[in-house]
Design an enzyme around this catalytic site. Structure first.
Site, PDB file in Angstrom:
ATOM      1  N   ASP A 294      82.306  60.417 -32.998  1.00 38.32           N
ATOM      2  CA  ASP A 294      83.561  60.774 -33.851  1.00 38.32           C
ATOM      3  C   ASP A 294      83.385  61.779 -34.711  1.00 38.32           C
ATOM      4  O   ASP A 294      83.101  62.072 -35.901  1.00 38.32           O
ATOM      5  CB  ASP A 294      83.829  59.811 -34.831  1.00 38.32           C
ATOM      6  N   GLU A 328      90.435  66.505 -39.623  1.00 34.14           N
ATOM      7  CA  GLU A 328      91.224  65.437 -39.320  1.00 34.14           C
ATOM      8  C   GLU A 328      90.836  64.320 -39.908  1.00 34.14           C
ATOM      9  O   GLU A 328      91.744  63.320 -40.400  1.00 34.14           O
ATOM     10  CB  GLU A 328      90.949  65.124 -37.685  1.00 34.14           C
ATOM     11  N   ASP A 356      89.480  61.769 -28.969  1.00 34.10           N
ATOM     12  CA  ASP A 356      88.916  61.203 -30.149  1.00 34.10           C
ATOM     13  C   ASP A 356      88.774  59.825 -30.135  1.00 34.10           C
ATOM     14  O   ASP A 356      89.283  59.092 -31.405  1.00 34.10           O
ATOM     15  CB  ASP A 356      89.869  61.764 -31.300  1.00 34.10           C
TER      16      ASP A 356
END
Length: 470
Positions: A294, A328, A356
């Site tokens: 991630d 993000e 993602d």
């Protein structure tokens, strides 16, 4: 829907692929699996740079590294897009203890915690208070101020284990992480402990973004995550002794926004240069691990899409961009900035794909698009069948490409197998050794194949069908 529109939709959805498409996909997968670059990029990003929290020195190193690597690919354009991002610093390693007092004796049990991103500090001496356990905001409201004031609220809502879609399970309880401190402060709580969003029982606390919304600074209370094993221990002890106390200490700090960048590379289209296809992931990560799943995986897979197109000898008709979004995790500033600039320039984005969801085995894609475009996509399903890619459904695409949404664009999200994703998500074990090279390369090839097809066949403009119907 009337018969004329049905016919028109069927007409617009026709996208006959050829044996050449089958051969092209085969070449793409072969190139990725035998001569891939994504794993080497991830190795450097994870092991040489590490965690890349927005506003940090490592985030800037990642910007410089990925820009340099994109330039090596010989793309038509590579540039940085300025974006102001929040700067939150964790500080010293957090401390947490369960404190039991009985017959003059005090027993302390160490527990694994970490500050949630954006939280305030506890102060130099930490915070110690009695604990009240809840599993929802509704339970918290039922307790009210009389039973909450002056205490630490322990949100122990677990991810729903019987949901096969683990992202659905995550979404079912993520609000307690983000808004737990906000809700608890309404009733006079002095701090919040949140069960880690993890389906596995282990000792890793999982961080993630939290927010105080409209709370004034003097009402903001510290918020931390606790590992699933320690959450179970705390809950069991509370059943036996609801007078126990909890101690935690964290020294995190929020600074003023700082300048950072989205990293963008482009292959300019040979026939329709003003039609843009975007593929991307987010360059920032949390700071506990090195952010390999991630979203280091999504970053290098997206970079690999453009490399694979060039290595396979494909000359795109439309302009294809890789966008490595910044921020993000705790603000979505990069995704919003990219969409803002694109709108200001009047750029026609027809397709965007985001990775993602980790570097696990790809299963397919979810699409946020019109029925006409989904019908076209269904025509391609058999092309992916040899690679065991079967999941083609409407659904969520991705946070960073979401701001690009309009009536005509097709938004897509790569969907890998998600059963292990939350074992690593936002935790210190999200490291390079948790990523399988072959799975990562399969994902990159799968993304490249979809981009190739959208570049070749374009998208359906559903408003055209409406205009003809009217």
């Amino acid at each position: 829907m009337n018969r004329i529109l049905v016919v028109l939709l069927a007409f617009f959805s026709i996208s006959v692929y050829s044996q050449n498409d089958e051969a092209t996909l085969k070449a793409i997968y072969k190139q990725s699996l035998t001569n891939g670059q994504s794993y080497a990029w991830l190795d450097y990003l994870s092991n040489e740079i590490g965690g890349r929290l927005s506003g940090s020195e490592n985030a800037q190193k990642a910007v410089e590294y990925t820009k340099a690597e994109l330039e090596k690919l010989g793309l038509d354009k590579v540039w940085l897009q300025e974006v102001m991002v929040p700067k939150w610093v964790r500080g010293e390693k957090e401390e947490g203890e369960i404190i039991l007092k009985s017959e003059g004796l005090t027993t302390k049990i160490d527990v694994n915690i970490c500050a949630l991103g954006g939280s305030t500090a506890t102060g130099e001496n930490g915070l110690q208070a009695k604990v009240v356990e809840v599993k929802s905001f509704e339970e918290l409201a039922e307790l009210g101020e009389d039973k909450v004031k002056g205490k630490i609220v322990f949100f122990n809502g677990a991810m729903q284990a019987d949901l096969i879609n683990t992202f659905e399970a995550y979404g079912g309880c993520s609000r307690q992480r983000y808004a737990g401190a906000y809700e608890a402060s309404k009733f006079g709580a002095v701090g919040v402990i949140v069960r880690s969003l993890n389906l596995r029982q282990d000792d890793f606390p999982h961080t993630g973004s939290m927010g105080y919304l409209d709370l004034p600074e003097n009402k903001r209370i510290p918020s931390a995550a606790i590992s699933t094993n320690d959450a179970n221990t705390l809950s069991e002890l509370l059943e036996k002794n609801n007078n126990l106390e909890f101690y935690f200490k964290q020294s995190c700090q929020q600074y003023d926004d700082v300048l950072s960048y989205n990293v963008i590379g482009e292959i300019t289209g040979s026939e329709f240069p003003d039609e843009y296809l975007v593929v991307g992931g987010h360059l920032d990560s949390w700071d506990l691990g090195d952010g390999s799943h991630d979203d280091g995986a999504g970053v290098v897979q997206s970079m690999e899409v453009l490399r694979l197109l060039k290595e396979s000898g494909i000359k795109p008709k439309r302009s294809i961009r890789v966008v490595l979004f910044m921020n993000e995790e705790n603000g979505l500033r990069g995704g919003r900035k990219y969409a803002e600039v694109a709108k200001a320039k009047g750029e026609n984005h027809i397709f965007a794909l985001e990775s993602d969801s980790g570097g696990f085995t790809p299963r397919g894609f979810s699409f946020d698009c019109s029925d006409a475009n989904l019908a076209q996509i269904e025509q391609w399903r058999s092309l992916f069948k040899p690679y065991l890619i079967h999941f083609f459904e409407k659904g969520y695409s991705g946070a960073d490409i979401g701001p690009l949404k309009n009536d005509n664009i097709v938004l897509a999200g790569l969907r890998p197998d998600s059963q292990r994703y939350f074992d690593y998500h936002h935790a210190s074990n999200d490291t390079f050794d948790a990523v399988n090279k072959r799975e990562l390369e399969l994902g990159a090839a799968t993304m490249t194949s979809l981009v190739y097809l959208f570049d070749k066949y374009g998208v359906n403009q559903i408003q055209n069908a409406r205009q003809l119907r009217d």
